[in-house]
Design a protein around this motif. Structure first.
Motif, PDB file in Angstrom:
ATOM      1  N   ALA A 234       0.822  -1.206   0.000  1.00  0.00           N
ATOM      2  CA  ALA A 234       0.000   0.000   0.000  1.00  0.00           C
ATOM      3  C   ALA A 234       0.861   1.263   0.000  1.00  0.00           C
ATOM      4  O   ALA A 234       0.487   2.284  -0.589  1.00  0.00           O
ATOM      5  N   VAL A 235       2.026   1.184   0.641  1.00  0.00           N
ATOM      6  CA  VAL A 235       2.935   2.329   0.706  1.00  0.00           C
ATOM      7  C   VAL A 235       3.717   2.465  -0.604  1.00  0.00           C
ATOM      8  O   VAL A 235       3.877   3.568  -1.133  1.00  0.00           O
ATOM      9  N   GLN A 236       4.203   1.344  -1.127  1.00  0.00           N
ATOM     10  CA  GLN A 236       5.000   1.354  -2.351  1.00  0.00           C
ATOM     11  C   GLN A 236       4.077   1.278  -3.567  1.00  0.00           C
ATOM     12  O   GLN A 236       3.963   0.241  -4.232  1.00  0.00           O
ATOM     13  N   ARG A 237       3.427   2.361  -3.857  1.00  0.00           N
ATOM     14  CA  ARG A 237       2.382   2.370  -4.876  1.00  0.00           C
ATOM     15  C   ARG A 237       2.912   2.183  -6.288  1.00  0.00           C
ATOM     16  O   ARG A 237       2.174   1.809  -7.196  1.00  0.00           O
ATOM     17  N   ARG A 238       4.197   2.468  -6.489  1.00  0.00           N
ATOM     18  CA  ARG A 238       4.764   2.303  -7.824  1.00  0.00           C
ATOM     19  C   ARG A 238       5.193   0.866  -8.099  1.00  0.00           C
ATOM     20  O   ARG A 238       5.486   0.514  -9.244  1.00  0.00           O
ATOM     21  N   ALA A 239       5.268   0.057  -7.055  1.00  0.00           N
ATOM     22  CA  ALA A 239       5.660  -1.342  -7.237  1.00  0.00           C
ATOM     23  C   ALA A 239       4.508  -2.116  -7.890  1.00  0.00           C
ATOM     24  O   ALA A 239       3.336  -1.829  -7.637  1.00  0.00           O
ATOM     25  N   PRO A 240       4.810  -3.105  -8.739  1.00  0.00           N
ATOM     26  CA  PRO A 240       3.748  -3.910  -9.346  1.00  0.00           C
ATOM     27  C   PRO A 240       2.889  -4.589  -8.286  1.00  0.00           C
ATOM     28  O   PRO A 240       3.403  -5.103  -7.293  1.00  0.00           O
ATOM     29  N   ARG A 241       1.591  -4.581  -8.493  1.00  0.00           N
ATOM     30  CA  ARG A 241       0.668  -5.194  -7.530  1.00  0.00           C
ATOM     31  C   ARG A 241       0.799  -6.712  -7.557  1.00  0.00           C
ATOM     32  O   ARG A 241       0.886  -7.325  -8.610  1.00  0.00           O
ATOM     33  N   GLY A 242       0.807  -7.313  -6.369  1.00  0.00           N
ATOM     34  CA  GLY A 242       0.779  -8.770  -6.279  1.00  0.00           C
ATOM     35  C   GLY A 242       2.054  -9.450  -6.702  1.00  0.00           C
ATOM     36  O   GLY A 242       2.054 -10.647  -7.002  1.00  0.00           O
ATOM     37  N   ARG A 243       3.165  -8.738  -6.708  1.00  0.00           N
ATOM     38  CA  ARG A 243       4.420  -9.333  -7.155  1.00  0.00           C
ATOM     39  C   ARG A 243       4.916 -10.366  -6.148  1.00  0.00           C
ATOM     40  O   ARG A 243       4.894 -10.140  -4.943  1.00  0.00           O
ATOM     41  N   ALA A 244       5.361 -11.516  -6.642  1.00  0.00           N
ATOM     42  CA  ALA A 244       5.869 -12.585  -5.781  1.00  0.00           C
ATOM     43  C   ALA A 244       6.987 -13.314  -6.507  1.00  0.00           C
ATOM     44  O   ALA A 244       7.013 -13.383  -7.740  1.00  0.00           O
ATOM     45  N   SER A 245       7.930 -13.875  -5.740  1.00  0.00           N
ATOM     46  CA  SER A 245       9.058 -14.557  -6.353  1.00  0.00           C
ATOM     47  C   SER A 245       9.699 -15.516  -5.358  1.00  0.00           C
ATOM     48  O   SER A 245       9.666 -15.299  -4.148  1.00  0.00           O
ATOM     49  N   LEU A 246      10.291 -16.565  -5.905  1.00  0.00           N
ATOM     50  CA  LEU A 246      11.124 -17.444  -5.090  1.00  0.00           C
ATOM     51  C   LEU A 246      12.450 -16.771  -4.751  1.00  0.00           C
ATOM     52  O   LEU A 246      13.151 -17.195  -3.824  1.00  0.00           O
ATOM     53  N   ILE A 247      12.791 -15.739  -5.495  1.00  0.00           N
ATOM     54  CA  ILE A 247      14.043 -15.015  -5.300  1.00  0.00           C
ATOM     55  C   ILE A 247      13.757 -13.779  -4.450  1.00  0.00           C
ATOM     56  O   ILE A 247      13.165 -12.798  -4.923  1.00  0.00           O
ATOM     57  N   ARG A 248      14.198 -13.805  -3.205  1.00  0.00           N
ATOM     58  CA  ARG A 248      13.859 -12.731  -2.272  1.00  0.00           C
ATOM     59  C   ARG A 248      14.370 -11.374  -2.737  1.00  0.00           C
ATOM     60  O   ARG A 248      13.709 -10.347  -2.555  1.00  0.00           O
ATOM     61  N   ASP A 249      15.535 -11.350  -3.354  1.00  0.00           N
ATOM     62  CA  ASP A 249      16.121 -10.082  -3.786  1.00  0.00           C
ATOM     63  C   ASP A 249      15.288  -9.385  -4.859  1.00  0.00           C
ATOM     64  O   ASP A 249      15.433  -8.173  -5.057  1.00  0.00           O
ATOM     65  N   ARG A 250      14.455 -10.105  -5.559  1.00  0.00           N
ATOM     66  CA  ARG A 250      13.585  -9.469  -6.553  1.00  0.00           C
ATOM     67  C   ARG A 250      12.477  -8.666  -5.881  1.00  0.00           C
ATOM     68  O   ARG A 250      11.887  -7.782  -6.490  1.00  0.00           O
TER      69      ARG A 250
END
Length: 251
Positions: free
Chosen positions: A111-127
């Motif tokens: 909610a704070v990082q509004r520019r980040a893609p919604r619902g982003r998930a990854s096995l790679i934590r650094d992503r």
């Protein structure tokens, strides 16, 4: 065989991305007379990303949509709950079968990082851990992962006209978990990062399946020309080559 048609240097090439992607989807639809089955890994909530929702709703397409993130899957499941042509699965796909931690932003951080893609998930934590992200902003959920060949075998799926993979940096492992050539897709779309080892591995997998690789709308696209119908009328109309159309002088 690709024959040279001469130079074409549009001033704003990115504006061609969406129409070209639409034409490719139309080409698959026309070639298979509307009998299109989509195999999608990383479908998200189903209402963003690739423009497939209207194809399922309006064009009679069917498919198997796979999404590992529980929150995204809830939206995907609700979206297709009343349909009977689309099946959805809440699991991950990899080249091994295991329970693996899937990382994503907490709802508060998203909610704070509004520019980040919604619902982003990854096995790679650094992503997920972009600059400014605190350790407490990231949550991890253990999710079951299976090989795609296991899933396809269990469900009796032996062909797909479109294969789409968006796996948060895990695309190469998804593609090696099944025999892509056996499915004989007309179009494969892979969300990979150009210039990376993973991207090179994805390109090699497409080539091994006799697919021609291109970059379209941010996707690595593998095309099977003999399994696509070229929508010449809409292509020429888009480039304003119809009789009476204004002639665009932009090169």
């Amino acid at each position: 065989m690709i024959r040279d048609l001469g130079p074409f240097i549009p001033k704003r090439a990115h504006k061609l991305d969406a129409p070209i992607l639409t034409m490719l989807l139309n080409g698959v639809h026309d070639r298979h007379q509307g009998q299109v089955f989509v195999l999608q890994v990383g479908a998200g909530s189903g209402d963003n990303g690739l423009p497939l929702l209207q194809r399922f709703r309006d064009d009679g397409w069917s498919g198997l949509l796979i999404e590992p993130h529980p929150q995204n899957f809830a939206g995907l499941d609700a979206l297709h709950a009343k349909g009977d042509r689309v099946a959805v699965l809440n699991l991950g796909i990899s080249d091994l079968a295991a329970n693996l931690p899937l990382h994503s932003l907490t709802p508060e951080a998203e909610a704070v990082q509004r520019r980040a893609p919604r619902g982003r998930a990854s096995l790679i934590r650094d992503r997920i851990a972009t600059p400014g992200t605190r350790p407490e902003d990231i949550t991890s959920t253990e999710v079951p992962f299976l090989r795609m060949d296991t899933v396809l075998g269990e469900l009796g799926i032996d062909s797909a006209q479109i294969v789409a993979v968006n796996a948060g940096g895990h695309e190469a492992q998804v593609l090696t978990s099944f025999d892509l050539a056996t499915l004989a897709p007309s179009l494969v779309l892979v969300h990979s990062t150009p210039g990376t080892a993973a991207d090179e591995a994805c390109i090699a997998t497409l080539a091994a399946a006799s697919l021609h690789p291109f970059r379209i709308a941010g996707w690595l696209a593998g095309l099977a020309p003999d399994r696509l119908a070229v929508p010449l009328e809409e292509l020429l109309t888009f480039f304003q080559k119809g009789l009476g159309a204004p002639q665009d002088t932009e090169e």
